[in-house]
Design a protein around this motif. Structure first.
Motif, short mmCIF file in Angstrom:
data_model
loop_
_atom_site.label_atom_id
_atom_site.label_comp_id
_atom_site.label_asym_id
_atom_site.label_seq_id
_atom_site.Cartn_x
_atom_site.Cartn_y
_atom_site.Cartn_z
N SER A 113 23.82 10.80 26.83
CA SER A 113 23.36 12.10 27.28
C SER A 113 24.55 12.77 27.95
N ARG B 240 26.93 10.64 30.17
CA ARG B 240 26.17 9.49 30.66
C ARG B 240 25.79 8.60 29.49
N THR C 9 28.01 5.74 34.30
CA THR C 9 28.31 7.13 34.65
C THR C 9 29.58 7.19 35.47
N ASP D 112 15.66 15.25 26.76
CA ASP D 112 15.77 15.83 28.10
C ASP D 112 16.98 15.32 28.87
N ARG E 195 17.31 12.70 30.54
CA ARG E 195 16.98 11.93 31.73
C ARG E 195 16.23 10.64 31.41
N THR E 196 15.30 10.71 30.47
CA THR E 196 14.40 9.60 30.19
C THR E 196 14.99 8.67 29.13
N ASN F 285 12.84 7.12 33.93
CA ASN F 285 13.54 8.34 34.32
C ASN F 285 14.77 7.95 35.13
N THR F 286 15.95 8.20 34.59
CA THR F 286 17.18 7.74 35.25
C THR F 286 17.50 8.53 36.52
N GLU F 287 16.82 9.64 36.75
CA GLU F 287 17.06 10.43 37.96
C GLU F 287 16.06 10.09 39.07
N SER F 288 14.78 10.01 38.73
CA SER F 288 13.77 9.71 39.75
C SER F 288 13.48 8.23 39.88
#
Length: 418
Positions: free
Chosen positions: A154, A157, A176, A195, A197-198, A218-221
Motif C-alpha cells: 500500500s 507500506r 514501514t 483502502d 489500511r486493511t 486494520n493496520t491503523e486502528s
C-alpha cells in the motif's frame, strides 16, 4: 516371480516408465534434457542440460551411468510450436546455441533432441520466448534480507509472510520506513485492500483442531475481525475485489480436492463458486494466486488441464464467473501458468510461467494480445509460495531466491514499461 517396477524420477515429477520382472536398469540410456530460452534484443540464447534420472527401487544394487549424447539437434520456429524445423546439429559436448538476427518483439519456439547411435532419442520440452531485453530484479530489503514471501503493498507500506530475527515461525509482518512489526503470529499470504489500511490473511492454530480462519486486520486502528472459512488444515491465498466488498479464496478438502469461494466483507456465509475439483483430475483448481477482473464480473485462477498434444498435464489460467459457474480457459499454453494479476488500469495481465523453460514473469497486453517476458533465467528462481503484485510505480513485486544470504527466500521488485 514378483513383479517389480522401474521408476524414472525427473526433477519434481515421477513417471512410471516400465514394468519388468526384475529391477534391472538398462545397460545404456541417455538422460532426458530440458532446454531454456533466454531472450535479448534481436537474438535468443538456447541452453540445455540433462535432467538426472533416479532409479527408485529396492532391487537395484548398482547405479547405472548415463550415456553421453553423440550429437544434439536444435529445432526452431518463428510461428508455431508444432511446426519446428531443424536449424543446427552440434556436438554432444555443446549445450548452448545463440540464434541471431531475429525480429524484435516476436514469439519464437525451440526444442532440442539428444541423439546417440543405437539409443532412442531424448526430446526436450518446447521452450517459448519473445525477443527483447529482460529486466533485472532488485531486492526490497538492503543488506542481509529477512526471510519473506507473498508481499502486498500500500504505497510504501508493505505486509508480508515472514519471520523476524530469532523467530522460526511464519507470521504477518508490517514493514514501514525501515521498521518491521509483527502483526499476527501463524499468519499466511496477506493482501492489502484498496483502502490501504486493511489486510486480509489466513491463520491456523496447528496445535488444535480449530478451523482455518480468515482475518481482517486494520493496520491503523488494530481492529481485528476473524471468520472461520474451512475445517480443513491449510492456508489459502486470499484476494480482494477491486471495490473492497468481497474476498475470494480457494480451500482444500480432506481428499485433496479444491474449491473456489467468495465471502462478503460485511458478513454472511461463504458462497461456493465452483464444485469441488478432485485432486489429480483434469479439472483440479491449483493452490495459487487469484485475481479479480477489472469489472469485478469474474475471477482468474489456475486449473490443471490436459495438454493432449504433449501428453502431459499443465496449469492453465481459467476464468470463473463471480456469481459461480464452470471455469473457462482464459489463457492456454503447453506450459504451466500461475499467479495472475491484472494491472491497476486493467490493460495488462501479469503472470508467472515456465514456458521459456524456467519460471519467469510474463505480461500480456490485453489490447493487442502481445506477450512479453519480463524476467530472465537469472537463477533467482520464483518461489512456489508467491504473490505477484503491481505497484503504483509500474514495477512488479514477487518472491524469489536470495542466494548467499541467511534468508534463502525474500522479496524483489522488477521494472516493467510498456
Amino acid at each position: 516371480m514378483k513383479l517389480r517396477f522401474l521408476i524414472l524420477c525427473i526433477g519434481w515429477a515421477t513417471f512410471l516408465v516400465s514394468c519388468q520382472k526384475e529391477e534391472v536398469a538398462p545397460n545404456q540410456f541417455m538422460n532426458p534434457i530440458r532446454v531454456n530460452a533466454e531472450p535479448q534484443a534481436g537474438l535468443i540464447t538456447l541452453r540445455w542440460q540433462a535432467a538426472p534420472i533416479g532409479f527408485c527401487g529396492t532391487g537395484l544394487t548398482e547405479i547405472p551411468q548415463p550415456t553421453q549424447p553423440a550429437t544434439y539437434e536444435v529445432w526452431f520456429s518463428d510461428s508455431d510450436p508444432d511446426q519446428l524445423k531443424k536449424v543446427a546439429t552440434v556436438s554432444g559436448n555443446v549445450q548452448e546455441l545463440v540464434v541471431p538476427n531475429l525480429s524484435a518483439g516476436r514469439s519464437y519456439y525451440a526444442q532440442v533432441k539428444a541423439l546417440h547411435p543405437g539409443l532412442s532419442a531424448q526430446v526436450s520440452n518446447v521452450a517459448m520466448t519473445v525477443t527483447g531485453a529482460v529486466a533485472q530484479p532488485e531486492r526490497v530489503f538492503a543488506g542481509d534480507p529477512p526471510y519473506a514471501v507473498a508481499g502486498s503493498w500500500s504505497g510504501t507500506r508493505l505486509v508480508y509472510q515472514g519471520r523476524l530475527p530469532n523467530s522460526t515461525n511464519d507470521g504477518i509482518i508490517l514493514y514501514t520506513q525501515g521498521v518491521s512489526k509483527l502483526l499476527q503470529a501463524n499468519g499466511y499470504l496477506p493482501a492489502f485492500a484498496q483502502d490501504g489500511r486493511t489486510v486480509a490473511f489466513t491463520t491456523r492454530d496447528w496445535a488444535s483442531a480449530k478451523p482455518t480462519q480468515l482475518v481482517l486486520l486494520n493496520t491503523e486502528s488494530g481492529q481485528v475481525t476473524s471468520r472461520d472459512i474451512t475445517t480443513q488444515l491449510g492456508s489459502f491465498p486470499v484476494e480482494w475485489s477491486r471495490d473492497g466488498r468481497w474476498l475470494a479464496y480457494v480451500t482444500a478438502t480432506a481428499a485433496g480436492g479444491y474449491q473456489l469461494w467468495k465471502l462478503a466483507v460485511t458478513g454472511g456465509e461463504p458462497i461456493a463458486l465452483t464444485s469441488v475439483q478432485p485432486q489429480g483430475t483434469q479439472t483440479q483448481l491449483q493452490y495459487s494466486q487469484l485475481t479479480w477482473s477489472p469489472d469485478g464480473q469474474s475471477i482468474l485462477a489456475t486449473q490443471l488441464q490436459a495438454d493432449n498434444s504433449r501428453n502431459q498435464m499443465v496449469g492453465n489460467l481459467v476464468r470463473i464467473p463471480a456469481d459461480g459457474g464452470t471455469p473457462e480457459t482464459y489463457l492456454a499454453s503447453h506450459s504451466n501458468d500461475q499467479n495472475p494479476a491484472f494491472s491497476p488500469d486493467g490493460k495488462s495481465l501479469a503472470f508467472i510461467s515456465d514456458r521459456s523453460g524456467y519460471m519467469a514473469i510474463w505480461v500480456k497486453d490485453l489490447t493487442t494480445g502481445q506477450l512479453r517476458q519480463v524476467t530472465g533465467d537469472s537463477k533467482q528462481y520464483l518461489s512456489y509460495t508467491n504473490r505477484l503484485e503491481w505497484l503504483a510505480n509500474g514495477r512488479l513485486s514477487f518472491t524469489g531466491s536470495a542466494a548467499n544470504t541467511t534468508a534463502g527466500t525474500t522479496l524483489f521488485t522488477v521494472a516493467f514499461s510498456r
